[in-house]
Design an enzyme around this catalytic site. Structure first.
Site, PDB file in Angstrom:
ATOM      1  N   SER A 136       0.812  -1.129  -0.028  1.00 25.09           N
ATOM      2  CA  SER A 136      -0.044   0.063   0.160  1.00 25.09           C
ATOM      3  C   SER A 136       0.902   1.248  -0.128  1.00 25.09           C
ATOM      4  O   SER A 136       2.040   1.107   0.594  1.00 25.09           O
ATOM      5  CB  SER A 136      -0.939   0.130   1.151  1.00 25.09           C
ATOM      6  OG  SER A 136      -1.486   1.266   1.604  1.00 25.09           O
ATOM      7  N   TYR A 149      -1.697  -0.785  10.480  1.00 24.96           N
ATOM      8  CA  TYR A 149      -1.769  -1.264   9.210  1.00 24.96           C
ATOM      9  C   TYR A 149      -0.576  -0.882   8.370  1.00 24.96           C
ATOM     10  O   TYR A 149      -0.001  -1.519   7.620  1.00 24.96           O
ATOM     11  CB  TYR A 149      -2.958  -0.378   8.683  1.00 24.96           C
ATOM     12  CG  TYR A 149      -3.361  -0.848   7.164  1.00 24.96           C
ATOM     13  CD1 TYR A 149      -3.747  -1.998   6.911  1.00 24.96           C
ATOM     14  CD2 TYR A 149      -3.095   0.124   6.310  1.00 24.96           C
ATOM     15  CE1 TYR A 149      -3.740  -2.126   5.521  1.00 24.96           C
ATOM     16  CE2 TYR A 149      -3.308  -0.205   4.980  1.00 24.96           C
ATOM     17  CZ  TYR A 149      -3.715  -1.418   4.851  1.00 24.96           C
ATOM     18  OH  TYR A 149      -3.839  -1.586   3.126  1.00 24.96           O
TER      19      TYR A 149
HETATM   20  P1  NDP Z   1     -11.396  -6.245   0.447  1.00 26.82           P
HETATM   21  O1  NDP Z   1     -12.070  -6.157   1.783  1.00 26.82           O
HETATM   22  O2  NDP Z   1     -12.390  -5.898  -0.583  1.00 26.82           O
HETATM   23  O3  NDP Z   1     -10.758  -7.736   0.374  1.00 26.82           O
HETATM   24  C1  NDP Z   1     -10.165  -8.291   1.089  1.00 26.82           C
HETATM   25  C2  NDP Z   1      -9.687  -9.450   0.989  1.00 26.82           C
HETATM   26  O4  NDP Z   1      -8.943 -10.177   1.858  1.00 26.82           O
HETATM   27  C3  NDP Z   1     -11.123 -10.406   0.962  1.00 26.82           C
HETATM   28  O5  NDP Z   1     -11.181 -11.397  -0.013  1.00 26.82           O
HETATM   29  C4  NDP Z   1     -10.977 -11.025   2.389  1.00 26.82           C
HETATM   30  O6  NDP Z   1     -11.653 -12.436   2.237  1.00 26.82           O
HETATM   31  C5  NDP Z   1      -9.533 -11.446   2.524  1.00 26.82           C
HETATM   32  N1  NDP Z   1      -9.185 -11.753   3.772  1.00 26.82           N
HETATM   33  C6  NDP Z   1      -9.108 -10.614   4.789  1.00 26.82           C
HETATM   34  N2  NDP Z   1      -8.839 -11.537   5.959  1.00 26.82           N
HETATM   35  C7  NDP Z   1      -8.472 -12.797   5.988  1.00 26.82           C
HETATM   36  C8  NDP Z   1      -8.444 -13.934   6.395  1.00 26.82           C
HETATM   37  N3  NDP Z   1      -8.409 -13.914   7.836  1.00 26.82           N
HETATM   38  N4  NDP Z   1      -8.443 -15.074   5.827  1.00 26.82           N
HETATM   39  C9  NDP Z   1      -8.497 -15.126   4.575  1.00 26.82           C
HETATM   40  N5  NDP Z   1      -8.763 -14.133   3.626  1.00 26.82           N
HETATM   41  C10 NDP Z   1      -8.895 -12.935   4.402  1.00 26.82           C
HETATM   42  O7  NDP Z   1     -10.269  -5.206   0.326  1.00 26.82           O
HETATM   43  P2  NDP Z   1      -9.273  -4.965  -1.017  1.00 26.82           P
HETATM   44  O8  NDP Z   1      -9.590  -5.613  -2.333  1.00 26.82           O
HETATM   45  O9  NDP Z   1      -9.040  -3.169  -0.936  1.00 26.82           O
HETATM   46  O10 NDP Z   1      -7.916  -5.482  -0.336  1.00 26.82           O
HETATM   47  C11 NDP Z   1      -6.927  -6.301  -0.766  1.00 26.82           C
HETATM   48  C12 NDP Z   1      -5.636  -6.030  -0.418  1.00 26.82           C
HETATM   49  O11 NDP Z   1      -5.088  -4.553  -1.025  1.00 26.82           O
HETATM   50  C13 NDP Z   1      -5.473  -6.018   1.012  1.00 26.82           C
HETATM   51  O12 NDP Z   1      -4.047  -6.520   1.546  1.00 26.82           O
HETATM   52  C14 NDP Z   1      -5.185  -4.215   1.359  1.00 26.82           C
HETATM   53  O13 NDP Z   1      -4.615  -4.038   2.410  1.00 26.82           O
HETATM   54  C15 NDP Z   1      -4.815  -3.557   0.120  1.00 26.82           C
HETATM   55  N6  NDP Z   1      -4.893  -2.410  -0.265  1.00 26.82           N
HETATM   56  C16 NDP Z   1      -6.132  -1.818  -0.503  1.00 26.82           C
HETATM   57  C17 NDP Z   1      -6.226  -0.440  -0.827  1.00 26.82           C
HETATM   58  C18 NDP Z   1      -7.612   0.088  -0.825  1.00 26.82           C
HETATM   59  O14 NDP Z   1      -7.683   1.353  -0.737  1.00 26.82           O
HETATM   60  N7  NDP Z   1      -8.561  -0.668  -1.099  1.00 26.82           N
HETATM   61  C19 NDP Z   1      -5.119   0.105  -1.021  1.00 26.82           C
HETATM   62  C20 NDP Z   1      -3.756  -0.685  -0.875  1.00 26.82           C
HETATM   63  C21 NDP Z   1      -3.583  -1.763  -0.407  1.00 26.82           C
HETATM   64  P3  NDP Z   1     -12.695 -13.051   3.356  1.00 26.82           P
HETATM   65  O15 NDP Z   1     -13.091 -11.928   4.047  1.00 26.82           O
HETATM   66  O16 NDP Z   1     -13.758 -13.806   2.593  1.00 26.82           O
HETATM   67  O17 NDP Z   1     -12.004 -13.964   3.975  1.00 26.82           O
HETATM   68  C1  8X3 Z   2      -5.026   1.509   1.818  1.00 23.46           C
HETATM   69  C2  8X3 Z   2      -4.780   2.825   1.367  1.00 23.46           C
HETATM   70  O1  8X3 Z   2      -4.512   4.998   2.334  1.00 23.46           O
HETATM   71  O2  8X3 Z   2      -6.313   3.822   3.355  1.00 23.46           O
HETATM   72  O3  8X3 Z   2      -3.843   0.626   1.775  1.00 23.46           O
HETATM   73  O4  8X3 Z   2      -3.819   3.198   3.724  1.00 23.46           O
HETATM   74  S1  8X3 Z   2      -4.989   3.717   2.725  1.00 23.46           S
END
Ligand code: NDP
Ligand code: 8X3
Length: 249
Positions: A136, A149
Protein backbone atom coordinates in the site's frame (compact mmCIF):
# COMPACT_ATOMS: atom_id res chain seq x y z
CA UNK A 1 -1.14 -25.82 -20.80
CA UNK A 2 -2.72 -23.11 -18.61
CA UNK A 3 -0.56 -21.34 -16.09
CA UNK A 4 -1.75 -21.35 -12.48
CA UNK A 5 -2.11 -18.44 -10.05
CA UNK A 6 -2.94 -18.66 -6.35
CA UNK A 7 -4.79 -15.47 -5.48
CA UNK A 8 -5.52 -14.89 -1.80
CA UNK A 9 -8.46 -12.72 -0.79
CA UNK A 10 -10.41 -13.66 -3.92
CA UNK A 11 -13.85 -13.19 -2.35
CA UNK A 12 -13.86 -9.43 -2.84
CA UNK A 13 -12.16 -6.34 -4.27
CA UNK A 14 -8.72 -6.68 -5.85
CA UNK A 15 -8.54 -10.45 -5.41
CA UNK A 16 -11.85 -11.24 -7.07
CA UNK A 17 -11.18 -8.89 -10.00
CA UNK A 18 -7.69 -10.37 -10.43
CA UNK A 19 -9.10 -13.91 -10.47
CA UNK A 20 -11.57 -12.83 -13.15
CA UNK A 21 -8.81 -11.19 -15.23
CA UNK A 22 -6.49 -14.19 -15.07
CA UNK A 23 -9.16 -16.72 -16.01
CA UNK A 24 -10.25 -14.44 -18.85
CA UNK A 25 -6.59 -14.50 -19.97
CA UNK A 26 -6.46 -18.31 -19.99
CA UNK A 27 -4.91 -19.00 -16.59
CA UNK A 28 -6.30 -21.31 -13.91
CA UNK A 29 -6.80 -19.83 -10.47
CA UNK A 30 -6.69 -21.10 -6.92
CA UNK A 31 -9.03 -18.68 -5.18
CA UNK A 32 -8.84 -18.43 -1.40
CA UNK A 33 -10.67 -16.50 1.31
CA UNK A 34 -12.99 -17.24 4.21
CA UNK A 35 -16.38 -16.68 2.54
CA UNK A 36 -16.94 -20.03 0.86
CA UNK A 37 -20.24 -19.02 -0.78
CA UNK A 38 -18.47 -16.21 -2.64
CA UNK A 39 -15.71 -18.57 -3.75
CA UNK A 40 -18.30 -21.03 -5.02
CA UNK A 41 -20.07 -18.22 -6.90
CA UNK A 42 -16.75 -17.24 -8.49
CA UNK A 43 -16.13 -20.86 -9.48
CA UNK A 44 -19.56 -21.05 -11.08
CA UNK A 45 -19.03 -17.74 -12.86
CA UNK A 46 -15.55 -18.59 -14.20
CA UNK A 47 -15.96 -22.33 -14.75
CA UNK A 48 -15.23 -25.23 -12.41
CA UNK A 49 -12.29 -26.38 -14.53
CA UNK A 50 -10.62 -22.96 -14.20
CA UNK A 51 -11.04 -22.26 -10.50
CA UNK A 52 -10.14 -24.25 -7.41
CA UNK A 53 -11.90 -22.72 -4.40
CA UNK A 54 -10.05 -22.90 -1.08
CA UNK A 55 -12.11 -21.60 1.84
CA UNK A 56 -10.06 -21.09 4.98
CA UNK A 57 -8.92 -18.41 7.39
CA UNK A 58 -5.43 -17.49 6.22
CA UNK A 59 -4.33 -16.99 9.84
CA UNK A 60 -4.99 -20.68 10.54
CA UNK A 61 -1.72 -22.39 9.70
CA UNK A 62 -3.08 -25.94 9.86
CA UNK A 63 -5.99 -25.02 7.58
CA UNK A 64 -3.47 -23.49 5.18
CA UNK A 65 -1.34 -26.66 5.23
CA UNK A 66 -4.43 -28.78 4.60
CA UNK A 67 -5.44 -26.54 1.68
CA UNK A 68 -1.99 -26.98 0.13
CA UNK A 69 -1.90 -30.73 0.76
CA UNK A 70 -5.31 -31.25 -0.84
CA UNK A 71 -4.76 -29.19 -3.99
CA UNK A 72 -6.05 -31.16 -6.98
CA UNK A 73 -3.30 -32.58 -9.19
CA UNK A 74 -4.06 -30.12 -12.00
CA UNK A 75 -3.71 -27.09 -9.67
CA UNK A 76 -0.35 -27.99 -8.10
CA UNK A 77 2.13 -26.46 -10.55
CA UNK A 78 1.72 -22.91 -9.25
CA UNK A 79 3.35 -20.21 -11.42
CA UNK A 80 2.18 -17.12 -9.55
CA UNK A 81 1.33 -16.26 -5.96
CA UNK A 82 -0.68 -13.07 -5.45
CA UNK A 83 -0.49 -12.30 -1.74
CA UNK A 84 -3.51 -10.00 -1.65
CA UNK A 85 -5.58 -11.04 1.39
CA UNK A 86 -5.33 -8.34 4.00
CA UNK A 87 -7.15 -5.71 5.93
CA UNK A 88 -7.06 -2.58 8.03
CA UNK A 89 -8.98 -2.45 11.28
CA UNK A 90 -9.65 0.90 12.88
CA UNK A 91 -8.37 4.43 12.36
CA UNK A 92 -7.79 5.38 15.98
CA UNK A 93 -4.43 6.82 16.99
CA UNK A 94 -2.01 4.35 18.58
CA UNK A 95 -2.71 5.56 22.10
CA UNK A 96 -6.39 4.56 21.85
CA UNK A 97 -6.32 1.82 19.19
CA UNK A 98 -7.59 -1.69 19.86
CA UNK A 99 -4.82 -4.20 20.53
CA UNK A 100 -7.10 -6.93 19.13
CA UNK A 101 -7.34 -4.99 15.85
CA UNK A 102 -3.57 -4.63 15.77
CA UNK A 103 -3.06 -8.37 16.30
CA UNK A 104 -5.59 -9.20 13.57
CA UNK A 105 -3.70 -7.01 11.09
CA UNK A 106 -0.31 -8.44 12.04
CA UNK A 107 -1.58 -12.04 11.88
CA UNK A 108 -3.26 -11.50 8.48
CA UNK A 109 -1.07 -8.99 6.67
CA UNK A 110 2.29 -10.26 7.90
CA UNK A 111 2.29 -13.71 9.51
CA UNK A 112 -0.11 -15.38 7.08
CA UNK A 113 1.60 -13.80 4.08
CA UNK A 114 5.05 -15.04 5.03
CA UNK A 115 3.69 -18.48 5.97
CA UNK A 116 2.01 -19.05 2.61
CA UNK A 117 4.99 -17.63 0.75
CA UNK A 118 7.41 -19.94 2.56
CA UNK A 119 5.20 -22.95 1.85
CA UNK A 120 4.95 -22.21 -1.89
CA UNK A 121 8.55 -21.15 -2.53
CA UNK A 122 9.82 -24.62 -3.53
CA UNK A 123 7.10 -24.88 -6.20
CA UNK A 124 7.62 -21.30 -7.37
CA UNK A 125 11.37 -21.92 -7.70
CA UNK A 126 10.76 -25.13 -9.60
CA UNK A 127 8.39 -23.28 -11.95
CA UNK A 128 10.58 -20.14 -12.21
CA UNK A 129 7.37 -18.40 -11.15
CA UNK A 130 6.46 -15.02 -9.68
CA UNK A 131 5.12 -13.39 -6.53
CA UNK A 132 3.06 -10.21 -6.38
CA UNK A 133 2.67 -8.88 -2.85
CA UNK A 134 -0.10 -6.33 -2.36
CA UNK A 135 1.26 -3.59 -0.11
CA UNK A 136 0.00 0.00 0.00
CA UNK A 137 1.03 3.64 -0.25
CA UNK A 138 0.59 3.42 3.53
CA UNK A 139 3.91 1.56 3.56
CA UNK A 140 5.68 4.80 2.64
CA UNK A 141 3.52 7.79 3.61
CA UNK A 142 2.54 8.05 7.29
CA UNK A 143 -0.93 9.31 8.25
CA UNK A 144 -2.69 9.60 11.59
CA UNK A 145 -4.40 6.34 12.46
CA UNK A 146 -2.26 4.38 10.00
CA UNK A 147 -0.05 2.96 12.76
CA UNK A 148 -0.07 -0.87 12.62
CA UNK A 149 -1.80 -1.16 9.23
CA UNK A 150 0.85 1.06 7.66
CA UNK A 151 3.57 -0.77 9.57
CA UNK A 152 2.31 -4.11 8.31
CA UNK A 153 2.43 -2.85 4.72
CA UNK A 154 5.94 -1.46 5.21
CA UNK A 155 6.86 -4.98 6.24
CA UNK A 156 5.29 -6.39 3.06
CA UNK A 157 7.21 -3.95 0.87
CA UNK A 158 10.55 -4.58 2.56
CA UNK A 159 9.98 -8.35 2.71
CA UNK A 160 9.33 -8.31 -1.04
CA UNK A 161 12.61 -6.56 -1.82
CA UNK A 162 14.46 -8.96 0.47
CA UNK A 163 12.79 -11.94 -1.20
CA UNK A 164 14.17 -10.61 -4.47
CA UNK A 165 17.65 -10.73 -2.99
CA UNK A 166 17.26 -14.25 -1.61
CA UNK A 167 15.75 -15.55 -4.85
CA UNK A 168 18.62 -14.16 -6.92
CA UNK A 169 19.48 -16.60 -9.68
CA UNK A 170 16.32 -18.70 -9.33
CA UNK A 171 14.39 -16.87 -12.05
CA UNK A 172 11.56 -16.16 -9.59
CA UNK A 173 10.25 -12.61 -9.93
CA UNK A 174 8.95 -10.59 -6.99
CA UNK A 175 6.94 -7.37 -7.08
CA UNK A 176 5.47 -5.23 -4.36
CA UNK A 177 2.40 -3.34 -5.54
CA UNK A 178 1.64 -0.20 -3.53
CA UNK A 179 -1.78 1.25 -4.40
CA UNK A 180 -3.39 4.30 -2.88
CA UNK A 181 -7.10 4.77 -2.34
CA UNK A 182 -9.24 2.13 -4.05
CA UNK A 183 -12.96 1.49 -3.77
CA UNK A 184 -13.51 -2.05 -2.47
CA UNK A 185 -14.87 -3.42 0.82
CA UNK A 186 -11.65 -2.20 2.46
CA UNK A 187 -13.18 0.78 4.29
CA UNK A 188 -16.30 -1.15 5.26
CA UNK A 189 -13.99 -3.69 6.94
CA UNK A 190 -11.77 -1.01 8.44
CA UNK A 191 -14.74 0.74 10.07
CA UNK A 192 -16.28 -2.54 11.25
CA UNK A 193 -19.23 -2.20 8.84
CA UNK A 194 -19.92 1.55 8.68
CA UNK A 195 -21.38 1.89 5.16
CA UNK A 196 -21.93 5.66 5.53
CA UNK A 197 -18.26 6.20 6.41
CA UNK A 198 -17.19 4.13 3.42
CA UNK A 199 -19.55 6.01 1.06
CA UNK A 200 -18.28 9.34 2.39
CA UNK A 201 -14.62 8.46 1.83
CA UNK A 202 -15.13 7.61 -1.83
CA UNK A 203 -17.62 10.41 -2.58
CA UNK A 204 -16.93 13.03 -5.27
CA UNK A 205 -13.58 11.63 -6.36
CA UNK A 206 -12.46 8.82 -8.62
CA UNK A 207 -10.70 6.12 -6.62
CA UNK A 208 -8.68 3.28 -8.13
CA UNK A 209 -10.99 0.44 -9.14
CA UNK A 210 -10.46 -3.27 -8.52
CA UNK A 211 -10.25 -3.72 -12.31
CA UNK A 212 -7.36 -1.20 -12.41
CA UNK A 213 -5.49 -3.37 -9.94
CA UNK A 214 -6.36 -6.59 -11.78
CA UNK A 215 -5.03 -5.14 -15.06
CA UNK A 216 -1.84 -4.01 -13.32
CA UNK A 217 -1.19 -7.43 -11.78
CA UNK A 218 -1.95 -9.03 -15.15
CA UNK A 219 0.62 -6.74 -16.80
CA UNK A 220 3.28 -7.45 -14.16
CA UNK A 221 2.79 -11.21 -14.34
CA UNK A 222 2.85 -11.34 -18.13
CA UNK A 223 6.00 -9.30 -18.76
CA UNK A 224 8.82 -11.21 -20.47
CA UNK A 225 10.74 -13.39 -17.97
CA UNK A 226 13.85 -11.19 -18.08
CA UNK A 227 11.94 -8.22 -16.58
CA UNK A 228 11.14 -7.73 -12.89
CA UNK A 229 9.05 -4.82 -11.59
CA UNK A 230 10.49 -4.41 -8.09
CA UNK A 231 7.98 -1.92 -6.71
CA UNK A 232 5.00 -0.24 -8.30
CA UNK A 233 3.28 2.65 -6.55
CA UNK A 234 0.01 3.99 -7.94
CA UNK A 235 -2.62 6.48 -6.82
CA UNK A 236 -5.84 7.94 -8.11
CA UNK A 237 -5.12 11.23 -9.86
CA UNK A 238 -7.42 12.90 -7.35
CA UNK A 239 -5.26 11.79 -4.40
CA UNK A 240 -1.87 13.33 -3.64
CA UNK A 241 0.27 14.52 -0.74
CA UNK A 242 -0.21 16.93 2.14
CA UNK A 243 2.37 18.65 4.32
CA UNK A 244 3.68 17.83 7.77
CA UNK A 245 1.46 18.60 10.74
CA UNK A 246 2.73 21.08 13.32
CA UNK A 247 1.59 21.25 16.92
CA UNK A 248 1.74 24.80 18.31
CA UNK A 249 1.46 25.56 22.00
P1 NDP B 1 -11.52 -6.21 0.43
O1 NDP B 1 -11.94 -6.07 1.84
O2 NDP B 1 -12.52 -5.97 -0.64
O3 NDP B 1 -10.85 -7.65 0.22
C1 NDP B 1 -10.01 -8.22 1.20
C2 NDP B 1 -9.85 -9.70 0.92
O4 NDP B 1 -8.97 -10.25 1.93
C3 NDP B 1 -11.15 -10.47 1.01
O5 NDP B 1 -11.24 -11.37 -0.06
C4 NDP B 1 -11.04 -11.21 2.33
O6 NDP B 1 -11.71 -12.47 2.25
C5 NDP B 1 -9.54 -11.43 2.43
N1 NDP B 1 -9.18 -11.68 3.82
C6 NDP B 1 -9.15 -10.79 4.84
N2 NDP B 1 -8.89 -11.43 6.01
C7 NDP B 1 -8.74 -12.74 5.69
C8 NDP B 1 -8.49 -13.91 6.45
N3 NDP B 1 -8.31 -13.87 7.79
N4 NDP B 1 -8.42 -15.11 5.83
C9 NDP B 1 -8.58 -15.18 4.48
N5 NDP B 1 -8.82 -14.12 3.71
C10 NDP B 1 -8.91 -12.91 4.31
O7 NDP B 1 -10.29 -5.20 0.27
P2 NDP B 1 -9.25 -4.92 -0.93
O8 NDP B 1 -9.56 -5.71 -2.12
O9 NDP B 1 -9.14 -3.46 -1.04
O10 NDP B 1 -7.91 -5.42 -0.25
C11 NDP B 1 -7.00 -6.32 -0.84
C12 NDP B 1 -5.60 -5.93 -0.41
O11 NDP B 1 -5.31 -4.64 -0.92
C13 NDP B 1 -5.40 -5.84 1.10
O12 NDP B 1 -4.15 -6.42 1.42
C14 NDP B 1 -5.38 -4.33 1.36
O13 NDP B 1 -4.62 -4.02 2.49
C15 NDP B 1 -4.72 -3.86 0.10
N6 NDP B 1 -4.92 -2.45 -0.27
C16 NDP B 1 -6.17 -1.91 -0.39
C17 NDP B 1 -6.33 -0.59 -0.77
C18 NDP B 1 -7.65 0.07 -0.84
O14 NDP B 1 -7.72 1.32 -0.77
N7 NDP B 1 -8.74 -0.67 -1.02
C19 NDP B 1 -5.15 0.24 -1.12
C20 NDP B 1 -3.90 -0.42 -0.94
C21 NDP B 1 -3.79 -1.73 -0.56
P3 NDP B 1 -12.73 -13.03 3.37
O15 NDP B 1 -13.26 -11.86 4.14
O16 NDP B 1 -13.77 -13.77 2.59
O17 NDP B 1 -11.88 -13.94 4.20
C1 8X3 C 1 -5.11 1.37 1.77
C2 8X3 C 1 -4.81 2.78 1.43
O1 8X3 C 1 -4.50 5.10 2.38
O2 8X3 C 1 -6.26 3.74 3.35
O3 8X3 C 1 -3.94 0.65 1.90
O4 8X3 C 1 -3.96 3.28 3.84
S1 8X3 C 1 -4.87 3.74 2.84
Amino acid sequence: MSRIAWITGATSGFGRATAQRFVEGGWKVIASGRRSERLEALRTELGAANVHACAFDIRDESAMSAAIATLPEDFRAIDLLVNNAGLAQGTAPAQSASLDDWRTMIDTNITALVTLTRALLPTLIERRGAIVNVSSTAARYPYTGGNVYAGSKAFVSQFSLNLRADLHGTGVRVTTLEPGMAHTEFTLVRTHGDQAASDKLYADMQPITDEDIAQTIWWIANLPPHLNVNRLEMMPTSQSFAGFQIHRS
